[in-house]
Design a protein around this motif. Structure first.
Motif, PDB file in Angstrom:
ATOM      1  N   GLY A 151      39.107  10.138  43.115  1.00  0.00           N
ATOM      2  CA  GLY A 151      38.831   8.743  43.624  1.00  0.00           C
ATOM      3  C   GLY A 151      38.573   7.877  42.463  1.00  0.00           C
ATOM      4  N   LEU A 152      37.759   7.788  41.716  1.00  0.00           N
ATOM      5  CA  LEU A 152      37.632   6.857  40.359  1.00  0.00           C
ATOM      6  C   LEU A 152      38.911   6.897  39.527  1.00  0.00           C
ATOM      7  CD1 LEU A 152      33.882   6.647  39.343  1.00  0.00           C
ATOM      8  CD2 LEU A 152      35.030   5.394  40.833  1.00  0.00           C
ATOM      9  N   SER A 153      39.404   8.050  38.999  1.00  0.00           N
ATOM     10  CA  SER A 153      40.415   8.287  38.186  1.00  0.00           C
ATOM     11  C   SER A 153      41.720   7.586  38.672  1.00  0.00           C
ATOM     12  CB  SER A 153      40.784   9.553  37.828  1.00  0.00           C
ATOM     13  OG  SER A 153      41.591   9.749  36.999  1.00  0.00           O
ATOM     14  N   VAL A 154      42.030   7.789  39.972  1.00  0.00           N
ATOM     15  CA  VAL A 154      43.196   7.216  40.477  1.00  0.00           C
ATOM     16  C   VAL A 154      43.049   5.735  40.471  1.00  0.00           C
ATOM     17  CG1 VAL A 154      44.901   7.092  42.680  1.00  0.00           C
ATOM     18  CG2 VAL A 154      43.998   9.358  41.653  1.00  0.00           C
ATOM     19  N   GLY A 155      41.965   5.410  41.235  1.00  0.00           N
ATOM     20  CA  GLY A 155      41.814   4.036  41.396  1.00  0.00           C
ATOM     21  C   GLY A 155      41.773   3.174  40.084  1.00  0.00           C
ATOM     22  N   LEU A 156      41.284   3.565  39.036  1.00  0.00           N
ATOM     23  CA  LEU A 156      41.459   3.195  37.880  1.00  0.00           C
ATOM     24  C   LEU A 156      42.712   3.102  36.933  1.00  0.00           C
ATOM     25  CD1 LEU A 156      37.593   3.672  36.722  1.00  0.00           C
ATOM     26  CD2 LEU A 156      38.825   1.267  37.467  1.00  0.00           C
ATOM     27  N   GLY A 157      43.587   3.714  37.637  1.00  0.00           N
ATOM     28  CA  GLY A 157      44.979   3.816  37.095  1.00  0.00           C
ATOM     29  C   GLY A 157      45.136   5.169  36.220  1.00  0.00           C
ATOM     30  N   GLN A 158      44.035   6.011  36.314  1.00  0.00           N
ATOM     31  CA  GLN A 158      44.394   7.383  35.381  1.00  0.00           C
ATOM     32  C   GLN A 158      44.786   7.077  34.025  1.00  0.00           C
ATOM     33  OE1 GLN A 158      47.237   9.080  38.262  1.00  0.00           O
ATOM     34  NE2 GLN A 158      45.712  10.754  38.512  1.00  0.00           N
ATOM     35  N   GLY A 159      44.206   6.071  33.627  1.00  0.00           N
ATOM     36  CA  GLY A 159      44.338   5.606  32.115  1.00  0.00           C
ATOM     37  C   GLY A 159      45.623   4.903  31.795  1.00  0.00           C
ATOM     38  N   LYS A 160      46.537   4.606  32.708  1.00  0.00           N
ATOM     39  CA  LYS A 160      47.874   4.015  32.509  1.00  0.00           C
ATOM     40  C   LYS A 160      47.638   2.599  32.751  1.00  0.00           C
ATOM     41  CE  LYS A 160      49.707   8.285  34.083  1.00  0.00           C
ATOM     42  NZ  LYS A 160      50.491   9.039  35.185  1.00  0.00           N
ATOM     43  N   LEU A 161      46.799   1.685  32.954  1.00  0.00           N
ATOM     44  CA  LEU A 161      46.418   0.506  33.512  1.00  0.00           C
ATOM     45  C   LEU A 161      45.987  -0.154  32.210  1.00  0.00           C
ATOM     46  CD1 LEU A 161      45.465   0.294  37.118  1.00  0.00           C
ATOM     47  CD2 LEU A 161      47.671   0.199  36.518  1.00  0.00           C
ATOM     48  N   ALA A 162      46.566  -1.471  31.757  1.00  0.00           N
ATOM     49  CA  ALA A 162      46.069  -2.294  30.591  1.00  0.00           C
ATOM     50  C   ALA A 162      44.666  -2.769  31.004  1.00  0.00           C
ATOM     51  CB  ALA A 162      47.175  -3.503  30.736  1.00  0.00           C
ATOM     52  N   GLU A 163      44.345  -2.788  32.343  1.00  0.00           N
ATOM     53  CA  GLU A 163      43.077  -3.467  32.612  1.00  0.00           C
ATOM     54  C   GLU A 163      41.920  -2.359  32.130  1.00  0.00           C
ATOM     55  OE1 GLU A 163      45.261  -4.794  36.328  1.00  0.00           O
ATOM     56  OE2 GLU A 163      45.369  -3.164  34.826  1.00  0.00           O
ATOM     57  N   VAL A 164      42.224  -1.184  31.917  1.00  0.00           N
ATOM     58  CA  VAL A 164      41.195  -0.042  31.686  1.00  0.00           C
ATOM     59  C   VAL A 164      41.742   0.774  30.748  1.00  0.00           C
ATOM     60  CG1 VAL A 164      39.599   1.529  32.789  1.00  0.00           C
ATOM     61  CG2 VAL A 164      40.843  -0.106  34.393  1.00  0.00           C
ATOM     62  N   VAL A 165      41.562   0.418  29.644  1.00  0.00           N
ATOM     63  CA  VAL A 165      41.890   1.316  28.271  1.00  0.00           C
ATOM     64  C   VAL A 165      40.387   1.510  27.648  1.00  0.00           C
ATOM     65  CG1 VAL A 165      43.484   1.278  26.261  1.00  0.00           C
ATOM     66  CG2 VAL A 165      44.093   0.008  28.335  1.00  0.00           C
ATOM     67  N   PRO A 166      39.839   2.705  27.884  1.00  0.00           N
ATOM     68  CA  PRO A 166      38.542   2.953  27.275  1.00  0.00           C
ATOM     69  C   PRO A 166      38.926   3.451  25.825  1.00  0.00           C
ATOM     70  CG  PRO A 166      39.282   4.781  28.823  1.00  0.00           C
ATOM     71  CD  PRO A 166      40.132   3.487  29.064  1.00  0.00           C
ATOM     72  N   ASN A 167      37.960   3.500  24.840  1.00  0.00           N
ATOM     73  CA  ASN A 167      38.088   4.091  23.580  1.00  0.00           C
ATOM     74  C   ASN A 167      37.805   5.658  23.486  1.00  0.00           C
ATOM     75  OD1 ASN A 167      39.068   1.437  22.458  1.00  0.00           O
ATOM     76  ND2 ASN A 167      36.732   0.882  22.461  1.00  0.00           N
ATOM     77  N   MET A 168      38.249   6.224  24.455  1.00  0.00           N
ATOM     78  CA  MET A 168      38.037   7.689  24.194  1.00  0.00           C
ATOM     79  C   MET A 168      39.163   8.313  25.343  1.00  0.00           C
ATOM     80  SD  MET A 168      34.725   7.828  26.967  1.00  0.00           S
ATOM     81  CE  MET A 168      33.715   6.772  26.311  1.00  0.00           C
ATOM     82  N   PRO A 169      39.273   9.638  25.072  1.00  0.00           N
ATOM     83  CA  PRO A 169      40.262  10.339  26.025  1.00  0.00           C
ATOM     84  C   PRO A 169      39.952  10.017  27.614  1.00  0.00           C
ATOM     85  CG  PRO A 169      39.431  11.635  24.115  1.00  0.00           C
ATOM     86  CD  PRO A 169      38.609  10.706  24.452  1.00  0.00           C
ATOM     87  N   TRP A 170      41.076   9.826  28.672  1.00  0.00           N
ATOM     88  CA  TRP A 170      40.512   9.651  29.860  1.00  0.00           C
ATOM     89  C   TRP A 170      39.621  10.664  30.401  1.00  0.00           C
ATOM     90  CZ3 TRP A 170      40.733   5.161  32.346  1.00  0.00           C
ATOM     91  CH2 TRP A 170      40.702   5.267  33.740  1.00  0.00           C
ATOM     92  N   PRO A 171      39.901  11.939  30.522  1.00  0.00           N
ATOM     93  CA  PRO A 171      38.990  12.921  31.108  1.00  0.00           C
ATOM     94  C   PRO A 171      37.386  12.587  30.586  1.00  0.00           C
ATOM     95  CG  PRO A 171      40.862  13.919  30.414  1.00  0.00           C
ATOM     96  CD  PRO A 171      40.864  12.655  29.726  1.00  0.00           C
ATOM     97  N   GLU A 172      37.331  12.358  29.381  1.00  0.00           N
ATOM     98  CA  GLU A 172      35.865  12.178  28.631  1.00  0.00           C
ATOM     99  C   GLU A 172      35.437  10.829  29.281  1.00  0.00           C
ATOM    100  OE1 GLU A 172      33.729  11.300  24.478  1.00  0.00           O
ATOM    101  OE2 GLU A 172      35.730  12.450  24.470  1.00  0.00           O
ATOM    102  N   TYR A 173      36.206   9.959  29.764  1.00  0.00           N
ATOM    103  CA  TYR A 173      35.671   8.675  30.146  1.00  0.00           C
ATOM    104  C   TYR A 173      35.352   8.778  31.396  1.00  0.00           C
ATOM    105  CZ  TYR A 173      35.754   3.948  32.013  1.00  0.00           C
ATOM    106  OH  TYR A 173      35.572   2.590  32.666  1.00  0.00           O
TER     107      TYR A 173
END
Length: 585
Positions: free
Chosen positions: A169-191
């Motif tokens: 739910g959250l991962s897909v909703g946030l673009g699975q790390g592929k969207l410019a709006e959501v670029v955390p400073n850590m690996p996506w699974p860790e985020y």
């Protein structure tokens, strides 16, 4: 061009229809949901310009989803009715009553803790489908069973089906790390792991009071006194049960990830709670509480699945009686593990449609993976290990099918309505989908109190879509962007969104239809929803208060005032319960 305020009013129409007719006027869902479907389909066609073929495809997708939900209920009822017919249910009932005859204690053990384990193993409504009928089998009124199963849907929902609302739910909703709006400073699974830990921390604090809500509302609506006070007198055990789940639940989310908070929290929490009940620790001193005799039950409490008279007796051991449920829970758990081949094997038994009516919409019915199949397999195991006649399974299937057939009228309309509502953004008018129009309207007018609104919008998404997972998919990126624009911590706001979405399951229309069907209460959905509004409101506001505290720290604002108000009301109620208890002794 339709103005934004008018679009929001149009998008709000189906929610108004449901609120007025289902909750306010108490119409049965089978009459209300067709009206809601019309109130969505007409604007989708004329305002959002959704082509007829696409509307039809979305409706068919909804029908298939509804069939899957009905199949889950059918499987759970087949298992329960099989155990009833072969005498195992009488043994199961005795195993609970041997721990405690007090219904308040049974609710905490069976639903809050064992239910959390089931939700973590399977999710998607299977917990209510199992526990609701089981409550009937041990003597609960059907209306009480349905209400309790709806209130239960809070903390455990966010990590149901081995963490699906977070991991998907959250991962897909946030673009699975592929969207410019959501670029955390850590690996996506860790985020995503860190977001899940925040969600669990918020739930862990708010949910401690939910067992107390369950027992207090049970005694208020279904006791001789029709009072909250007998439920409040069980406050020590209810709070102990809440803590025994929330502590391992939060720690598991923090250290192991979103897959196992429910499973390990429920399993670990059961041990001290059952031990305390057997030792008599934290139990109320009023001698126990039970429902009135069956002959004195209000007719509104009963339904078509009420087990009249004595259950068939059996001399089988508790281990043999419980074995089908144990096997069911283990197989459900193993089937949700990505690292094991069982999930892949079950998913092979899937019926797929291909693209519908020339659109890009397709649908599938994962018969092997749905919990209903595992419930039916557990019923077959029960027949084998209990030495029952095959006719037991035939009778159980006939009885269960009759109940599910009655539920189908409402559910086969409700889910297509949801699919059209969510999919309206694919219309030729180029407008956002109806849920996003509503969310934007709230954001424009109420951005200054966004931590509360984040929770409310999460709940709104679950109310509409019937799923924490879908609410997170629809709104998590929207919430992230609003928080960023408003200068708020987006991780906090997304976590609050997910907690609010879990609370929305308490008042979700197709969840209450499913719960009603599982206990034979078709047509009483409005009554159940009215009883769950108070705990749902507590939870939604609690998530908002947590958002305030995490965002602004301690201070004179809603985040600190709300918990103080809750504690004051709780202390007042407990003192009243103590005084009443002393006067009755």
């Amino acid at each position: 061009m339709v103005s934004q305020p008018m679009l929001a009013l149009i998008a709000l129409l189906p929610i108004v229809v449901i609120a007025v007719f289902l909750v306010g006027l108490r119409w049965p869902a089978r009459r209300v949901m067709p009206l809601a479907l019309v109130s969505v389909a007409i604007p989708a066609f004329f305002v959002w310009k959704v082509p007829t073929a696409l509307l039809a495809a979305q409706a068919v997708d909804g029908l298939v989803t509804a069939i899957g939900i009905l199949y889950i209920v059918f499987g759970a009822l087949v298992l329960l009715n099989t155990l009833r017919e072969d005498g195992a249910l009488s043994v199961i009932r005795s195993s609970f009553t041997d721990i405690s005859m007090d219904r308040r204690i049974q609710v905490v053990i069976i639903l809050w803790l064992f239910g959390a384990f089931l939700e973590g193993a399977a999710g998607f409504g299977s917990t209510g489908a199992v526990i609701g009928p089981l409550f009937l089998g041990i003597g609960f009124p059907p209306m009480a069973a349905a209400m309790l199963c709806m209130i239960f849907q809070s903390a455990s929902v966010s990590f149901g089906a081995v963490g699906t609302p977070i991991l998907i739910g959250l991962s897909v909703g946030l673009g699975q790390g592929k969207l410019a709006e959501v670029v955390p400073n850590m690996p996506w699974p860790e985020y995503i792991h860190s977001l899940g830990a925040q969600v669990a921390a918020i739930h862990a604090v708010i949910s401690v009071l939910v067992p107390l809500f369950m027992v207090a509302l049970m005694t208020r609506y279904f006791g001789r006194e029709r009072s909250f006070l007998p439920g409040l007198r069980a406050w020590k055990f209810a709070l102990f049960g809440g803590v025994c789940l929330s502590v391992p639940y939060a720690l598991t989310a923090r250290w192991l990830g979103p897959e196992f908070p429910d499973v390990l929290g429920g399993m670990i929490g059961l041990i001290p709670v059952v031990f305390a009940a057997k030792k008599g620790w934290f139990l109320p001193r009023d001698g126990g509480w039970d429902f009135p005799p069956r002959k004195d039950w209000d007719e509104r409490w009963t339904g078509s699945l009420a087990f009249e008279g004595a259950l068939p007796e059996s001399r089988m051991s508790p281990l043999r009686a419980w074995m089908p449920y144990a096997i069911m829970a283990v197989v459900l758990f193993l089937s949700r593990m990505e690292t094991l081949p069982l999930k892949g094997w079950l998913l092979k038994l899937t019926l797929r449609s291909g693209e519908l009516f020339g659109t890009n919409v397709s649908t599938a019915l994962t018969l092997g993976y749905l919990p209903g199949t595992i419930f039916i397999l557990a019923a077959l195991v029960a027949v084998a290990i209990h030495g029952a006649s095959p006719s037991v399974l035939r009778r159980a299937s006939r009885t269960s099918f009759a109940v599910v057939a009655g539920a189908s009228a409402a559910l086969l309309v409700a889910v297509p309505m949801v699919k059209i509502f969510i999919g309206s953004g694919a219309g030729l008018a180029g407008l956002p989908a109806m849920p996003k129009v509503l969310a934007q309207a709230f954001a424009d007018g109420l951005g200054s109190i966004w931590p509360i609104m984040a929770s409310f919008i999460g709940a709104l998404g679950a109310f509409i879509a019937g799923s924490n997972t879908l609410s997170n998919m629809m709104f998590s990126l929207f919430q992230y962007n609003v928080a960023t624009i408003s200068g708020l911590n987006p991780d906090v706001i997304v976590a609050v969104q997910s907690v609010g979405a879990a609370a929305g399951n308490m008042i979700c229309v197709h969840n209450v239809i499913m719960a009603s069907a599982a206990v034979g209460l078709l047509g009483r959905e409005g009554d159940i929803l009215r009883k769950t509004l108070l705990p749902a409101t507590y939870y939604i506001l609690g998530a908002g208060a947590a958002g305030y505290l995490l965002q602004y720290g301690f201070g004179l604002h809603f985040g600190t005032l709300y918990p103080v108000l809750v504690l004051v009301l709780l202390v007042f109620g407990l003192r009243a319960a103590a005084r009443r208890g002393a006067s009755n002794q």
